[in-house]
Scaffold this active site. Structure first.
Site, PDB file in Angstrom:
ATOM      1  N   GLU B  60       0.814  -1.226   0.000  1.00  0.00           N
ATOM      2  CA  GLU B  60       0.000   0.000   0.000  1.00  0.00           C
ATOM      3  C   GLU B  60       0.842   1.268   0.000  1.00  0.00           C
ATOM      4  OE1 GLU B  60      -0.798  -2.670   1.755  1.00  0.00           O
ATOM      5  OE2 GLU B  60      -2.851  -3.158   1.195  1.00  0.00           O
ATOM      6  N   HIS B 129     -12.121  -4.749   8.226  1.00  0.00           N
ATOM      7  CA  HIS B 129     -12.692  -4.598   6.878  1.00  0.00           C
ATOM      8  C   HIS B 129     -14.028  -3.857   6.898  1.00  0.00           C
ATOM      9  CE1 HIS B 129      -9.784  -7.839   6.261  1.00  0.00           C
ATOM     10  NE2 HIS B 129      -9.838  -7.596   4.974  1.00  0.00           N
TER      11      HIS B 129
END
Lengths: 322, 329
Positions: B60, B129
């Site tokens: 990321e 999540h």
């Protein structure tokens, strides 16, 4: 020591840039002591051969990404001394209008993507510039400078991997000055031979004497050539030394004065000057004249910076958004 | 006008902008062959090829950092971070590099970068999540933060985001991808920083964005049957915030409830509420009320997850309580 294979003009250029960086940094140390430069400043003195050797191997339209110790890269890439000095003082005439300072010194017009206040902070930027070059089908390259302290950051590994997978035209240049602030590379890094770090990414790597401007130039030229031809990234470790402490408040208790003297004996400016004189490329008088010429440039830069105005209050909210 | 899903609307925005401008490209985890974890980029790899739709490693920080480097050297990247929860891995790149580089360089560079991501609860995926982290990003000067609630807004706002010369955090909601709405077939864009009054009303202003907007509209519909009229305002862009439209609505209703899915403490509602106090205090007949996510990591259990975020019923109850309290003033 190999024969000096440079023209008189090139030798003068390399020597002059190294002198500019050295005198710029020595002057900032003075100005810090007088509180004319406020805040901090990480000085590049001792490491000049890396920036000058590396950047002399690329074109003006190529990019560099720099570090928190970034004055040398900025000067070598063609930044103008008065505007750089003014920036370090936080003046309106600074190259970043006084909003960046030493830690964010960047003359974007010269292809410099900036010094960076975060260790390893330039690595993503450099890698992305490499991606951009590739997607634009240009033959530019990027030199990504970082210190030994950046070798143990996640972004280092993520970027080297990305550049290797996509064969990006980036030369990753580790300036191993042996200390990340106070912690020696031996105590911080699991590998002794730092070039091994590139093995994990199947990237060619080389170690070079970072006190020898021509050795650096030669190595960088080779890897830049590879990158321009589409052969992807490479990893170069330049062994060097910072003369001053990490910053002005650093008493340097983590290293010995003897060690410092050993490195100073290999001073990149002194050794290159001697070689040029011995080989008959420059005369002693020319070297001394160059030194005086640079000294007056630095004085002019300081005068410009000191006499420059502070930013206007309305500048505070300018430049946050395009 | 056609009816298409939120997912399809975003996909169309990406495709149209890539068609329009060769500098636009996409990179991220599983965006190419797989078509994105939620299928948003499906078909783009086949249409535009691997150069412009790039699968990356799970990196990321490098994805956002390289996006920045590409953005300041002539490209217009759209990077995808699969879940907003993963933004922690690239937060230094976003907050220290992406958001600040223009200012630090005295305005001498532009950052045409879109970071697309997706957040929110509703699929019982637990605490890694399902988060709502928009408050992190509105605290960073230099970014713009967009959170569309409808397919129409999603398409128009994404197209504008891609054309912006500033870095955008564009947060989609996983529970909205399959929702449908009317979207014109012809080209259009929507301006950033402009709120939209999704339903006009008289009694209470409800400010809601992303999935909470849908709950607010459902509550409005239910309350209408009882003769209570809600004005539902969707900021659409959280940074910059269109406080003028919000104040305009409060001048009419004199009451406001902010509905947000993120945690209450230090949340987006705290900022919106304080801006209301600063700009519309004299028009208020009742204290500003926040309906927010619970101050907990998102729990897995569907029963607990539902309790952790606002609902239509909680909005209905809050409106009734506010009106009851207001009548006793």
């Amino acid at each position: 020591m190999a024969e000096v294979k440079v023209s008189c003009d090139e030798a003068r250029h390399l020597l002059k840039q190294m002198m500019q960086i050295r005198q710029f940094e020595d002057k900032i140390m003075d100005l810090l002591a007088q509180d004319i430069v406020q805040g901090g400043s990480h000085l590049y003195a001792g490491e000049e051969a890396v920036a000058v050797g590396a950047i002399s191997a690329i074109r003006p339209d190529d990019y560099i990404a720099s570090t928190h110790r970034g004055h040398g890269h900025c000067i070598a890439k063609g930044g103008r001394l008065p505007e750089l000095m003014a920036e370090i003082l936080g003046k309106a005439t600074g190259v970043c209008k006084g909003k960046g300072g030493s830690l964010h010194l960047a003359d974007v017009a010269t292809g410099n993507l900036g010094a960076n206040g975060i260790v390893g902070g330039g690595m993503g930027i450099a890698t992305g510039a490499g991606l951009s070059i590739k997607m634009r089908k240009s033959d530019q390259v990027v030199l990504c400078f970082f210190g030994d302290g950046a070798l143990n950051l996640g972004i280092f590994h993520e970027c080297l991997n990305m550049a290797a997978v996509w064969k990006l035209p980036v030369v990753y240049i580790c300036e191993n000055n042996h200390y990340g602030m106070s912690v020696s590379v031996k105590r911080a890094c699991a590998v002794g031979d730092l070039t091994k770090r590139a093995l994990a990414y199947d990237m060619p790597a080389e170690s070079v004497d970072g006190m020898d401007v021509l050795a650096v130039k030669e190595a960088v030229s080779k890897w830049v050539g590879q990158a321009r031809e589409g052969n992807g990234p490479s990893f170069l470790v330049c062994h060097t030394y910072r003369y001053y402490g990490h910053s002005r408040s650093d008493p340097r208790v983590y290293r010995t004065r003897e060690e410092e003297e050993e490195w100073r004996a290999r001073d990149p400016i002194k050794t290159f000057s001697i070689r040029c004189v011995q080989e008959g490329i420059l005369s002693q008088e020319e070297v001394e004249a160059l030194d005086r010429e640079v000294a007056s440039e630095i004085e002019e830069a300081v005068k410009f910076a000191v006499e420059s105005p502070w930013p206007e209050p309305e500048e505070l909210y300018e430049d946050v958004y395009a | 006008m056609r009816e298409i899903t939120y997912r399809q609307a975003i996909n169309e925005a990406l495709a149209e902008e890539m068609e329009r401008d060769p500098r636009v490209f996409i990179m991220g985890e599983d965006v190419a062959i797989y078509g994105g974890a939620y299928g948003v980029t499906r078909g783009l790899y086949e249409r535009f090829g691997e150069e412009r739709v790039r699968d990356t490693a799970i990196s990321e920080a490098a994805i956002v950092g390289a996006g920045l480097g590409a953005a300041i050297t002539g490209m217009r990247p759209i990077v995808e971070i699969m879940y907003v929860d993963f933004m922690g891995l690239c937060m230094d790149q976003l907050s220290n590099q992406v958001a600040k580089i223009r200012y630090m360089f005295g305005g001498k560079t532009k950052v045409p970068l879109v970071v697309r991501t997706e957040g929110g609860a509703g699929r019982t995926l637990g605490a890694h999540h399902s988060q709502n982290l928009e408050a992190w990003f509105i605290h960073i000067p230099g970014l713009k933060v967009v959170m569309p609630s409808t397919p129409y807004d999603a398409k128009g706002l994404l197209k504008s985001s891609i054309r912006e010369d500033n870095p955008i955090v564009f947060i989609e909601h996983k529970m909205l991808y399959n929702t449908k709405g009317l979207v014109p077939g012809e080209e259009y864009t929507l301006p950033l920083g402009v709120a939209d009054i999704k339903r006009e009303g008289e009694d209470v202003t409800v400010i809601a964005y992303s999935r909470m907007l849908l709950f607010a509209l459902e509550a409005a519909q239910e309350l209408a049957k009882e003769g209570i009229s809600l004005e539902v305002v969707d900021p659409r862009t959280l940074l910059p915030l269109d406080i003028e439209t919000i104040v305009g609505s409060i001048r009419k209703t004199n009451r406001v409830i902010i509905v947000e899915e993120d945690c209450k403490t230090g949340g987006t509602g705290a900022e919106i509420g304080m801006q209301i106090v600063e700009n519309a205090f004299d028009y208020l007949d009742a204290p500003v009320v926040r309906l927010a996510g619970a101050d907990v990591p998102m729990p897995k259990s569907p029963v607990l997850e539902e309790l952790a975020i606002p609902s239509k019923d909680r909005i209905v109850t809050a409106v009734k309580e506010m009106l009851a309290g207001g009548s006793s003033l």
